[in-house]
Scaffold this active site. Structure first.
Site, PDB file in Angstrom:
ATOM      1  N   GLU A  71      19.999  44.036  -8.298  1.00 35.10           N
ATOM      2  CA  GLU A  71      19.731  43.722  -9.696  1.00 35.10           C
ATOM      3  C   GLU A  71      19.909  44.937 -10.601  1.00 35.10           C
ATOM      4  O   GLU A  71      19.606  46.060 -10.209  1.00 35.10           O
ATOM      5  CB  GLU A  71      18.258  43.367  -9.870  1.00 35.10           C
ATOM      6  CG  GLU A  71      17.835  42.088  -9.290  1.00 35.10           C
ATOM      7  CD  GLU A  71      16.323  41.935  -9.419  1.00 35.10           C
ATOM      8  OE1 GLU A  71      15.775  41.184  -8.637  1.00 35.10           O
ATOM      9  OE2 GLU A  71      15.714  42.587 -10.286  1.00 35.10           O
ATOM     10  N   CYS A 104      18.271  49.775 -16.204  1.00 29.13           N
ATOM     11  CA  CYS A 104      17.441  50.004 -15.027  1.00 29.13           C
ATOM     12  C   CYS A 104      18.295  49.743 -13.791  1.00 29.13           C
ATOM     13  O   CYS A 104      18.823  48.646 -13.633  1.00 29.13           O
ATOM     14  CB  CYS A 104      16.246  49.058 -15.082  1.00 29.13           C
ATOM     15  SG  CYS A 104      15.160  49.154 -13.651  1.00 29.13           S
ATOM     16  N   CYS A 138      13.168  47.566   0.036  1.00 30.87           N
ATOM     17  CA  CYS A 138      12.436  48.842  -0.014  1.00 30.87           C
ATOM     18  C   CYS A 138      11.441  48.906   1.128  1.00 30.87           C
ATOM     19  O   CYS A 138      10.694  47.961   1.364  1.00 30.87           O
ATOM     20  CB  CYS A 138      11.716  48.968  -1.361  1.00 30.87           C
ATOM     21  SG  CYS A 138      10.836  50.532  -1.549  1.00 30.87           S
ATOM     22  N   CYS A 178       4.971  48.333  -1.219  1.00 28.49           N
ATOM     23  CA  CYS A 178       3.761  48.274  -2.039  1.00 28.49           C
ATOM     24  C   CYS A 178       3.305  46.825  -2.156  1.00 28.49           C
ATOM     25  O   CYS A 178       4.136  45.919  -2.242  1.00 28.49           O
ATOM     26  CB  CYS A 178       4.020  48.865  -3.425  1.00 28.49           C
ATOM     27  SG  CYS A 178       4.590  50.561  -3.339  1.00 28.49           S
ATOM     28  N   CYS A 219       4.620  44.440  -5.178  1.00 29.78           N
ATOM     29  CA  CYS A 219       6.000  44.533  -5.654  1.00 29.78           C
ATOM     30  C   CYS A 219       6.919  43.545  -4.947  1.00 29.78           C
ATOM     31  O   CYS A 219       6.871  43.395  -3.727  1.00 29.78           O
ATOM     32  CB  CYS A 219       6.496  45.960  -5.434  1.00 29.78           C
ATOM     33  SG  CYS A 219       8.241  46.163  -5.767  1.00 29.78           S
ATOM     34  N   CYS A 252      10.658  44.340 -11.140  1.00 31.56           N
ATOM     35  CA  CYS A 252      11.685  44.781 -10.208  1.00 31.56           C
ATOM     36  C   CYS A 252      11.758  43.904  -8.970  1.00 31.56           C
ATOM     37  O   CYS A 252      10.753  43.595  -8.344  1.00 31.56           O
ATOM     38  CB  CYS A 252      11.517  46.271  -9.892  1.00 31.56           C
ATOM     39  SG  CYS A 252      10.520  46.696  -8.491  1.00 31.56           S
TER      40      CYS A 252
END
Ligand code: SAH
Ligand code: SF4
Length: 356
Positions: free
Chosen positions: A91, A104, A111, A115, A118, A340
């Site tokens: 994205e 961005c 990832c 977290c 997220c 995100c």
């Protein structure tokens, strides 16, 4: 697979040209076609001789990203979903601010930091993006602006898309060198911000680079117990280590560091935590700016809710009263899954549903 030419710094391109027996000045000409005239085919590079064009065609490619979805928000935010050559989705978001147009970018497919709040961390990292793929996201957005014909330029970059940029450090640095270079997109270092979940040793490396690029640290909690609960990376890099790395950075750079703090209802949004945060940052209050981020709800993380307005304001007031510079982040593109990783995770689910 051919390499993206956007992945080469001007020095690397020069070196490659010399190795191929080409003239050194060609590098600047090629960069002019890539970043000023923004052509997407080597054959459009009019002043480059045939032999050199052939070499370029043989070794490199200009386009590796395919636009898969584009969502426009009522506030002007545009979210792009790109398919990479290997089929992975990433994205990129374009946001419009009074001070300019900010993009961005994504640095990894998924990832590994994971977290708890997220959307990007829901899927483990599949791979790092190479620097060409990171640069190309900016180019694609700039080309979208070029097509509109209003003479608009991407003026700011935030490295806050999917991924942990410091877990892809080398490619991140090449990307920064290309977009910042005066012969490249010439986006000022002071207009670029890199956000990290806090890999302390990389914060130190970044400090030593001596760039003017801004650093943002995703802190999200003022004590280890709470931070570990929200971000498991805190076990490896607890707050004391982070603060020491931050001090190291601040000693070497005269840039103010942004401290990001997501406000999660009844989790980390009490006045008590605001007081702790103020205390933690007391000795660097002139060199930090706390960005309070209202949580953007993610379907898969139902345990969290956005803080209430009164609690956000109480948190803000407490920081202010204690001499901490801060602000509440204005939301962009809330109607288009702008947090995100949200669009990507939705699209992957759609694709999976289709495949079943
Ligand atoms: N991995 C880096 C950069 C990408 S995330 C980092 O964590 O800093 C960029 C920012 O978006 C981080 O501050 C992150 O905490 C925040 N973020 C992630 N999910 C969010 C959500 N659902 N709502 C609001 N902010 C979110
Ligand atoms: Fe990764 Fe940043 Fe999301 Fe954490 S907030 S999972 S570090 S992208």
């Amino acid at each position: 697979m051919k390499q993206s030419i956007y992945g080469l710094t001007i020095d690397q391109l020069t070196e490659w040209l010399l190795e191929q027996g080409q003239k050194k000045y060609r590098a600047e000409q090629i960069w002019d076609w890539l970043y000023r005239k923004r052509v997407t085919n080597f054959s459009d590079m009019k002043n480059i001789n045939k032999e050199c064009l052939q070499l370029l065609e043989e070794h490199f490619t200009i386009q590796t990203l395919k636009q898969s979805v584009k969502q426009e928000s009522a506030d002007g935010t545009i979210k792009f979903l790109f398919e990479m050559q290997d089929g992975n989705l990433i994205e990129t978001v374009l946001m419009s601010f009074p001070y300019g147009l900010s993009v961005c970018v994504t640095t990894q497919v998924g990832c590994n930091i994971g977290c708890s709040f997220c959307a990007s961390g829901l899927l483990r990292k599949n791979r790092d993006l190479n620097s060409g793929e990171i640069v190309e996201q900016i180019m694609k957005v700039q080309q979208h602006l070029d097509e509109k014909g209003n003479d608009e330029r991407v003026s700011h970059i935030v490295v806050m898309g999917i991924g942990e940029p410091f877990d892809n450090y080398h490619n991140l640095m090449s990307f920064l060198r290309v977009v910042n270079h005066p012969k490249g997109l010439a986006i000022g270092a002071r207009h670029i911000t890199v956000s990290t979940s806090g890999l302390a040793h990389k914060i130190r490396d970044f400090a030593d680079e001596n760039l003017q690029v801004n650093l943002a640290l995703s802190l999200h909690a003022p004590n280890d117990e709470l931070r570990t609960q929200i971000m498991k990376i805190n076990k490896a890099f607890p707050i004391e280590k982070l603060m020491a790395a931050l001090d190291y950075y601040l000693e070497r750079n005269n840039r103010r560091v942004t401290i990001e703090y997501i406000l999660l209802k009844d989790v980390n949004d009490h006045v008590e935590e605001a007081k702790q945060l103020a205390k933690l940052l007391q000795d660097k209050r002139h060199l930090t700016y706390v960005n309070l981020i209202p949580y953007n709800p993610v379907n898969e993380h139902i345990q969290y809710e956005r803080s209430e307005h009164k609690d956000i304001m109480a948190f803000y007031d407490t920081l202010k009263k204690n001499g901490i510079q801060c602000g509440v982040r204005h939301e962009q593109g809330a109607d288009i899954d702008a947090a995100c990783g949200q669009l990507r995770s939705k699209q992957i689910k759609k694709n999976q549903a289709r495949a079943i």
